[in-house]
Design a protein around this motif. Structure first.
Motif, mmCIF file in Angstrom:
data_model
loop_
_atom_site.group_PDB
_atom_site.id
_atom_site.type_symbol
_atom_site.label_atom_id
_atom_site.label_comp_id
_atom_site.label_asym_id
_atom_site.label_seq_id
_atom_site.Cartn_x
_atom_site.Cartn_y
_atom_site.Cartn_z
ATOM 1 N N ASP A 1 0.805 -1.217 0.000
ATOM 2 C CA ASP A 1 0.000 0.000 0.000
ATOM 3 C C ASP A 1 0.840 1.270 0.000
ATOM 4 O O ASP A 1 0.292 2.369 -0.111
ATOM 5 C CB ASP A 1 -0.938 0.007 1.208
ATOM 6 N N ASP A 2 2.162 1.124 0.118
ATOM 7 C CA ASP A 2 3.058 2.277 0.046
ATOM 8 C C ASP A 2 3.429 2.619 -1.396
ATOM 9 O O ASP A 2 4.137 3.608 -1.630
ATOM 10 C CB ASP A 2 4.356 2.004 0.815
ATOM 11 N N LEU A 3 2.956 1.804 -2.352
ATOM 12 C CA LEU A 3 3.420 1.911 -3.733
ATOM 13 C C LEU A 3 2.287 2.213 -4.697
ATOM 14 O O LEU A 3 1.169 1.745 -4.535
ATOM 15 C CB LEU A 3 4.085 0.601 -4.167
ATOM 16 N N LEU A 4 2.632 2.971 -5.736
ATOM 17 C CA LEU A 4 1.778 3.202 -6.891
ATOM 18 C C LEU A 4 2.529 2.726 -8.125
ATOM 19 O O LEU A 4 3.682 3.126 -8.346
ATOM 20 C CB LEU A 4 1.453 4.698 -7.021
ATOM 21 N N LEU B 1 2.492 18.315 -6.663
ATOM 22 C CA LEU B 1 3.263 19.165 -5.759
ATOM 23 C C LEU B 1 3.480 20.590 -6.256
ATOM 24 O O LEU B 1 3.648 21.506 -5.441
ATOM 25 C CB LEU B 1 4.643 18.545 -5.502
ATOM 26 N N LEU B 2 3.497 20.812 -7.567
ATOM 27 C CA LEU B 2 3.996 22.082 -8.084
ATOM 28 C C LEU B 2 2.891 22.976 -8.622
ATOM 29 O O LEU B 2 2.015 22.528 -9.368
ATOM 30 C CB LEU B 2 5.018 21.824 -9.195
ATOM 31 N N GLU B 3 2.967 24.236 -8.238
ATOM 32 C CA GLU B 3 2.181 25.303 -8.850
ATOM 33 C C GLU B 3 3.097 26.071 -9.808
ATOM 34 O O GLU B 3 4.322 26.107 -9.605
ATOM 35 C CB GLU B 3 1.651 26.273 -7.786
ATOM 36 N N PRO B 4 2.548 26.684 -10.862
ATOM 37 C CA PRO B 4 3.395 27.507 -11.732
ATOM 38 C C PRO B 4 4.153 28.554 -10.921
ATOM 39 O O PRO B 4 3.577 29.232 -10.064
ATOM 40 C CB PRO B 4 2.394 28.158 -12.685
ATOM 41 N N ASP C 1 8.888 11.365 6.132
ATOM 42 C CA ASP C 1 7.624 12.043 5.836
ATOM 43 C C ASP C 1 7.742 13.028 4.677
ATOM 44 O O ASP C 1 6.755 13.649 4.281
ATOM 45 C CB ASP C 1 7.108 12.772 7.079
ATOM 46 N N ARG C 2 8.935 13.160 4.093
ATOM 47 C CA ARG C 2 9.138 14.126 3.003
ATOM 48 C C ARG C 2 10.012 13.566 1.879
ATOM 49 O O ARG C 2 10.581 14.328 1.104
ATOM 50 C CB ARG C 2 9.764 15.408 3.561
ATOM 51 N N ARG D 1 1.638 8.631 2.588
ATOM 52 C CA ARG D 1 0.280 8.287 2.189
ATOM 53 C C ARG D 1 -0.482 9.426 1.511
ATOM 54 O O ARG D 1 -1.130 9.217 0.481
ATOM 55 C CB ARG D 1 -0.489 7.782 3.429
ATOM 56 N N ALA D 2 -0.433 10.639 2.070
ATOM 57 C CA ALA D 2 -1.206 11.741 1.486
ATOM 58 C C ALA D 2 -0.704 12.090 0.087
ATOM 59 O O ALA D 2 -1.502 12.323 -0.839
ATOM 60 C CB ALA D 2 -1.148 12.970 2.390
ATOM 61 N N LEU D 3 0.601 12.120 -0.103
ATOM 62 C CA LEU D 3 1.149 12.419 -1.422
ATOM 63 C C LEU D 3 0.867 11.271 -2.389
ATOM 64 O O LEU D 3 0.547 11.509 -3.562
ATOM 65 C CB LEU D 3 2.648 12.671 -1.327
ATOM 66 N N LEU D 4 0.945 10.045 -1.901
ATOM 67 C CA LEU D 4 0.642 8.908 -2.762
ATOM 68 C C LEU D 4 -0.788 9.005 -3.284
ATOM 69 O O LEU D 4 -1.057 8.761 -4.462
ATOM 70 C CB LEU D 4 0.850 7.602 -1.997
ATOM 71 N N ARG D 5 -1.721 9.367 -2.404
ATOM 72 C CA ARG D 5 -3.115 9.493 -2.806
ATOM 73 C C ARG D 5 -3.282 10.595 -3.855
ATOM 74 O O ARG D 5 -4.023 10.430 -4.837
ATOM 75 C CB ARG D 5 -3.993 9.795 -1.591
ATOM 76 N N ALA D 6 -2.582 11.714 -3.689
ATOM 77 C CA ALA D 6 -2.657 12.784 -4.681
ATOM 78 C C ALA D 6 -2.123 12.320 -6.033
ATOM 79 O O ALA D 6 -2.668 12.676 -7.085
ATOM 80 C CB ALA D 6 -1.875 14.006 -4.189
#
Length: 422
Positions: free
Chosen positions: A117-120, A136-139, A251-252, A276-281
């Motif tokens: 579950d840690d992987l995509l 993660l990135l905005e212009p 965590d980063r 987890r939160a970044l993986l979901r995004a």
């Protein structure tokens, strides 16, 4: 009734030509990012060197004769014979549970505790970079990279509208003091790096530099994107732990890799390990991109990992690649101009050359190709000021005899240039 032919025509306005329409308006312009991000010079050089007589050290292509074609064919046959309905159907975005579990097990065996579950699963690790940029990135956000840097990563960040800032590096990796100063000044979102057998230089970041990178990320607030497509192609020396293994930075830290260099690039199977939160995004970004990586390829890769011994196959590949690296290193002194320097990577696919002062690897390439040999100029890999004398050589695609012939051609090409043509 219709008028008779002799009836006089009544006065009227000139008739419009049949089918006439208003003039077409201009087609809307491309997005600014599409105009500002150039094509990959590596891909363009590959097109120029597609002639079979060219010995190309330009591409980053694994050696096709070392693919386990029989093993892959058997894996696909088994999957299609036993579960065709599943293999040919849509799948979940996260990826095949069997493939995620097998990948997690391989990571755990190499010292990084990981669950499925840690992987995509991604369509190549290149897609992983694209998903991270979307998540993660905005212009206008700042991204810090090694200098020089993996070229396709620069393209991804450019398409995301990021501003890329280069951190100076030496043979051990990024300068930690410079990295800390840049992060304090620029407040970037992430630092992207290839710590092991880097593309394009082949260098490996020392444990001390990895620790320093993690410390900067923890102290300053920074994502670390650690790309590791070549880590299992080690020919000598000991495995260096991933930055992702440092608990205080867990965590980063994001870890990317791929089965392209160790199984088959045509499968286009990579993976992304993230909090987890970044993986979901990234899962949501992937849903918007391609729904999921091809099901049949994932199931075949999982079946291959079950039925075959990938580590035994990798031992064969590593032995062959190590021999090819040594063949290239043995011939470089005669092929390159006096005063050139180069490194000796402990693994991976590339080594990095610097021609003497006054030599321009980009300007010389057209002359070199006339001798049916090719390299990649180093200049496009730099986010900062380019080194015109730098070039990248890939040593894995050609057998030792072909490498020796290619270096002989390269030497004749450089000798033909002469001092006046530099």
């Amino acid at each position: 009734m219709p008028a008779s032919p002799s009836a006089p025509a009544s006065p009227s306005a000139p008739a419009e030509p049949a089918g006439a329409a208003e003039p077409s308006a201009p087609v809307p312009a491309l997005a600014a990012r599409a105009a500002s991000v150039g094509a990959s010079p590596v891909r363009e050089i590959l097109a120029l060197t597609a002639r079979p007589e060219v010995i190309s050290f330009a591409g980053g292509l694994p050696a096709p004769e070392l693919f386990d074609g029989a093993g892959m064919a058997a894996a696909f046959r088994s999957v299609l014979d036993e579960q065709a309905a599943t293999a040919l159907q849509y799948s979940t975005t996260e990826g095949s549970p069997a493939l995620r579990a097998a990948t997690a097990e391989r990571l755990a065996k190499r010292g990084l505790a990981t669950g499925a579950d840690d992987l995509l699963i991604t369509t190549g690790s290149q897609q992983g970079l694209t998903l991270l940029a979307a998540a993660l990135l905005e212009p206008g956000d700042v991204v810090v990279v090694e200098d020089p840097c993996y070229l396709a990563a620069l393209q991804v960040f450019g398409f995301a509208g990021a501003r890329v800032v280069a951190v100076p590096c030496d043979e051990d990796g990024p300068d930690p003091v410079a990295l800390d100063e840049i992060v304090a000044r620029e407040r970037p979102k992430l630092f992207y790096c290839v710590p092991t057998f880097q593309n394009p230089t082949g260098r490996t970041m020392t444990p001390e530099r990895r620790r320093a990178v993690a410390d900067v990320a923890v102290r300053r607030g920074l994502w670390i994107v650690e790309d590791d497509p070549y880590g299992e192609l080690r020919y000598e020396g000991e495995h260096v732990p991933w930055i992702s293994s440092y608990e205080d930075a867990a965590d980063r830290t994001v870890l990317l890799s791929s089965y392209s260099k160790i199984m088959a690039p045509g499968l286009r199977i990579g993976w992304l390990r993230a909090p987890r939160a970044l993986l979901r995004a990234c899962v949501i970004a992937k849903q918007a991109s391609d729904l999921h990586t091809p099901t049949v390829n994932q199931l075949a890769a999982a079946r291959y990992l079950t039925d075959r011994d990938l580590d035994a196959h990798l031992a064969i590949v590593r032995a062959a690649y190590g021999e090819r690296r040594d063949a290239m290193l043995a011939g470089l002194g005669d092929a390159l101009p006096d005063g050139s320097t180069w490194n000796r990577p402990q693994g991976g696919m590339f080594l990095w050359v610097r021609l003497p002062s006054g030599w321009d690897a980009t300007a010389l390439l057209s002359r070199v190709i006339e001798y049916d040999v090719a390299y990649v100029p180093g200049a496009p890999f730099f986010a900062g000021a380019p080194d015109p004398g730098a070039l990248r050589l890939c040593f894995v695609t050609s057998a030792p005899g072909e490498i020796r012939e290619g270096l002989d051609r390269l030497g004749r090409a450089f000798n033909s240039v002469g001092v006046a043509a530099r």
